[in-house]
Design a protein around this motif. Structure first.
Motif, PDB file in Angstrom:
ATOM      1  N   THR A 151       0.832  -1.120   0.050  1.00 12.93           N
ATOM      2  CA  THR A 151      -0.014  -0.104  -0.034  1.00 12.93           C
ATOM      3  C   THR A 151       0.858   1.406  -0.090  1.00 12.93           C
ATOM      4  OG1 THR A 151      -1.927  -1.187   1.359  1.00 12.93           O
ATOM      5  CG2 THR A 151      -1.881   1.372   1.138  1.00 12.93           C
ATOM      6  N   ALA A 152       2.010   1.052   0.909  1.00 16.61           N
ATOM      7  CA  ALA A 152       2.679   2.336   1.024  1.00 16.61           C
ATOM      8  C   ALA A 152       3.503   2.594  -0.572  1.00 16.61           C
ATOM      9  CB  ALA A 152       3.974   2.098   1.966  1.00 16.61           C
ATOM     10  N   GLY A 153       3.856   1.499  -1.305  1.00 21.22           N
ATOM     11  CA  GLY A 153       4.547   1.843  -2.572  1.00 21.22           C
ATOM     12  C   GLY A 153       3.640   2.261  -3.601  1.00 21.22           C
ATOM     13  N   LEU A 154       2.383   1.645  -3.619  1.00 14.42           N
ATOM     14  CA  LEU A 154       1.258   2.030  -4.395  1.00 14.42           C
ATOM     15  C   LEU A 154       0.716   3.414  -4.354  1.00 14.42           C
ATOM     16  CD1 LEU A 154      -0.419   1.002  -6.894  1.00 14.42           C
ATOM     17  CD2 LEU A 154      -2.301   0.324  -5.135  1.00 14.42           C
ATOM     18  N   ILE A 155       0.332   3.952  -2.900  1.00 10.94           N
ATOM     19  CA  ILE A 155      -0.002   5.308  -2.853  1.00 10.94           C
ATOM     20  C   ILE A 155       1.224   6.202  -2.980  1.00 10.94           C
ATOM     21  CG2 ILE A 155      -1.202   6.849  -1.123  1.00 10.94           C
ATOM     22  CD1 ILE A 155      -3.083   4.371  -2.434  1.00 10.94           C
ATOM     23  N   GLY A 156       2.385   5.857  -2.536  1.00 10.86           N
ATOM     24  CA  GLY A 156       3.461   6.734  -2.586  1.00 10.86           C
ATOM     25  C   GLY A 156       3.992   7.001  -3.989  1.00 10.86           C
ATOM     26  N   GLY A 157       3.866   5.654  -5.031  1.00  8.50           N
ATOM     27  CA  GLY A 157       3.943   6.098  -6.377  1.00  8.50           C
ATOM     28  C   GLY A 157       3.222   6.797  -7.384  1.00  8.50           C
ATOM     29  N   VAL A 158       1.836   6.856  -6.832  1.00  9.33           N
ATOM     30  CA  VAL A 158       0.778   7.399  -7.673  1.00  9.33           C
ATOM     31  C   VAL A 158       0.598   8.959  -7.183  1.00  9.33           C
ATOM     32  CG1 VAL A 158      -1.720   7.363  -8.075  1.00  9.33           C
ATOM     33  CG2 VAL A 158      -0.311   5.262  -8.507  1.00  9.33           C
ATOM     34  N   PHE A 159       0.652   9.052  -5.808  1.00 11.07           N
ATOM     35  CA  PHE A 159       0.016  10.238  -5.206  1.00 11.07           C
ATOM     36  C   PHE A 159       1.359  10.710  -4.337  1.00 11.07           C
ATOM     37  CE2 PHE A 159      -4.079   8.021  -5.544  1.00 11.07           C
ATOM     38  CZ  PHE A 159      -4.529   9.155  -6.357  1.00 11.07           C
ATOM     39  N   GLY A 160       2.452  10.295  -4.001  1.00  7.37           N
ATOM     40  CA  GLY A 160       3.405  10.705  -3.103  1.00  7.37           C
ATOM     41  C   GLY A 160       3.083  10.531  -1.765  1.00  7.37           C
ATOM     42  N   LEU A 161       2.162   9.837  -1.084  1.00  3.71           N
ATOM     43  CA  LEU A 161       1.608   9.706  -0.011  1.00  3.71           C
ATOM     44  C   LEU A 161       1.704   8.460   0.758  1.00  3.71           C
ATOM     45  CD1 LEU A 161      -1.980  11.520  -0.740  1.00  3.71           C
ATOM     46  CD2 LEU A 161       0.108  12.470   0.424  1.00  3.71           C
ATOM     47  N   GLY A 162       2.876   7.880   0.560  1.00  2.03           N
ATOM     48  CA  GLY A 162       3.076   6.515   1.098  1.00  2.03           C
ATOM     49  C   GLY A 162       3.498   6.537   2.365  1.00  2.03           C
ATOM     50  N   GLY A 163       3.930   7.787   3.134  1.00  2.00           N
ATOM     51  CA  GLY A 163       4.476   8.103   4.341  1.00  2.00           C
ATOM     52  C   GLY A 163       3.741   7.441   5.319  1.00  2.00           C
ATOM     53  N   PRO A 164       2.541   7.442   5.686  1.00  2.00           N
ATOM     54  CA  PRO A 164       1.714   7.219   6.752  1.00  2.00           C
ATOM     55  C   PRO A 164       1.698   5.735   6.975  1.00  2.00           C
ATOM     56  CG  PRO A 164       0.465   8.641   5.556  1.00  2.00           C
ATOM     57  CD  PRO A 164       1.444   8.491   4.733  1.00  2.00           C
ATOM     58  N   PHE A 165       1.809   4.947   5.646  1.00  2.00           N
ATOM     59  CA  PHE A 165       1.812   3.499   6.042  1.00  2.00           C
ATOM     60  C   PHE A 165       3.249   3.192   6.357  1.00  2.00           C
ATOM     61  CE2 PHE A 165      -1.095   5.041   2.593  1.00  2.00           C
ATOM     62  CZ  PHE A 165      -2.525   4.236   3.106  1.00  2.00           C
ATOM     63  N   ILE A 166       4.221   3.544   5.740  1.00  2.00           N
ATOM     64  CA  ILE A 166       5.530   3.427   6.408  1.00  2.00           C
ATOM     65  C   ILE A 166       5.772   3.590   7.740  1.00  2.00           C
ATOM     66  CG2 ILE A 166       7.998   3.926   5.769  1.00  2.00           C
ATOM     67  CD1 ILE A 166       7.598   4.573   2.872  1.00  2.00           C
ATOM     68  N   VAL A 167       5.197   4.970   8.147  1.00  2.00           N
ATOM     69  CA  VAL A 167       5.262   5.327   9.567  1.00  2.00           C
ATOM     70  C   VAL A 167       4.709   4.075  10.543  1.00  2.00           C
ATOM     71  CG1 VAL A 167       4.302   6.979  11.077  1.00  2.00           C
ATOM     72  CG2 VAL A 167       5.509   7.645   8.969  1.00  2.00           C
ATOM     73  N   LEU A 168       3.341   3.911  10.125  1.00  2.00           N
ATOM     74  CA  LEU A 168       2.661   2.959  10.950  1.00  2.00           C
ATOM     75  C   LEU A 168       3.504   1.445  11.082  1.00  2.00           C
ATOM     76  CD1 LEU A 168       0.312   1.965  12.433  1.00  2.00           C
ATOM     77  CD2 LEU A 168      -0.772   0.947  10.088  1.00  2.00           C
ATOM     78  N   TYR A 169       3.765   0.954  10.034  1.00  2.00           N
ATOM     79  CA  TYR A 169       4.988  -0.208  10.184  1.00  2.00           C
ATOM     80  C   TYR A 169       5.888  -0.099  11.008  1.00  2.00           C
ATOM     81  CZ  TYR A 169       7.822  -3.977   9.022  1.00  2.00           C
ATOM     82  OH  TYR A 169       8.309  -5.096   9.206  1.00  2.00           O
ATOM     83  N   PHE A 170       6.720   1.025  10.967  1.00  2.00           N
ATOM     84  CA  PHE A 170       7.830   1.162  11.857  1.00  2.00           C
ATOM     85  C   PHE A 170       7.538   1.691  13.332  1.00  2.00           C
ATOM     86  CE2 PHE A 170      10.077   1.259   7.773  1.00  2.00           C
ATOM     87  CZ  PHE A 170      11.125   0.151   8.024  1.00  2.00           C
TER      88      PHE A 170
END
Length: 247
Positions: free
Chosen positions: A139-158
């Motif tokens: 999800t982080a990769g997909l949303i980040g690559g399309v909209f530049g908004l993958g940060g929240p999902f990466i943040v949640l994981y870590f």
């Protein structure tokens, strides 16, 4: 006027990113789609995330353990590869702005619903770790690559992976973001998706991101992250609704 708007949008986002580990992409994508296409905005965000991410990663590099983040990073890159085809095909179309507004609102809702849970995070079990890697990583990769908004999902994981290690958390978030952004920029460059005026936007944003990130890092241990995030959420919510209504 456009260059000034880009500068201040990036500066505010970079400051929040440096102070809280999240914010650059959210703030920029909440403002710039009113003036640029989604594709232009996303490519600018991804390019600047490299600078912001390198700044934080270099500062806290001693807290980074590559072997602990590698499997998650691989899944993120798979999502970025899929996102490349979506952004290349539809990035200049206005309907994608509506989807951007929807994604922004969903991220805001998610952050509001999960705010209390973040205070009681526990270590991930091996099974939950694998599920989180695949779900949050793609999800982080997909949303980040399309909209530049993958940060929240990466943040949640870590946050789940490093619940008690503040510096390991923030440097891991930025390291994954940096590598994923470099990957996206490389394949878009090969595809010929950049244009002359983009580099002017990037240079303006570069100055803003360096100033904002370093200022945010200086206040990392002192800033009231809760207040900053609340202000950011209000800004994003208003922008998202406006984007949906007027896209």
């Amino acid at each position: 006027m456009l260059l000034l708007i880009i500068f201040f949008a990036v500066f505010i986002g970079a400051f929040i990113q440096g102070a809280t580990g999240l914010g650059l992409g959210l703030v920029i994508t909440a403002i710039l789609p009113f003036f640029l296409t989604v594709k232009e905005t996303t490519l600018l965000v991804i390019s600047l995330l490299i600078i912001s991410g390198l700044t934080v990663t270099c500062k806290y590099y001693k807290h980074l353990v590559w072997k602990e983040i590698l499997s998650f990073l691989v899944v993120v890159l798979v999502g970025r590869f899929v996102a490349f085809f979506i952004l290349s095909a539809y990035g200049d179309m206005d309907f994608l702005k509506i989807w951007l507004g929807v994604v922004l609102l969903l991220i805001v809702i998610y952050q509001l619903l999960s705010a209390k849970k973040m205070d009681t995070i526990v270590e991930l079990s091996p099974r939950r770790k694998n599920v989180s890697q695949i779900g949050l990583g793609f999800t982080a990769g997909l949303i980040g690559g399309v909209f530049g908004l993958g940060g929240p999902f990466i943040v949640l994981y870590f946050l789940l992976f490093y619940p008690q290690k503040k510096f390991s958390y923030i440097v891991s978030v930025q390291a994954v973001t940096t590598v994923a952004s470099l990957f996206s920029i490389s394949i878009h460059a090969v595809n010929g998706d950049f244009y002359p005026s983009f580099f002017t936007y990037f240079l303006i944003g570069l100055v803003a991101v360096i100033l904002g990130t370093n200022l945010g890092l200086r206040l990392f241990e002192k800033v009231n992250a809760t207040i900053v995030k609340r202000i950011t959420i209000v800004l994003i919510t208003v922008s998202a609704i406006t984007i949906i209504l007027f896209a």
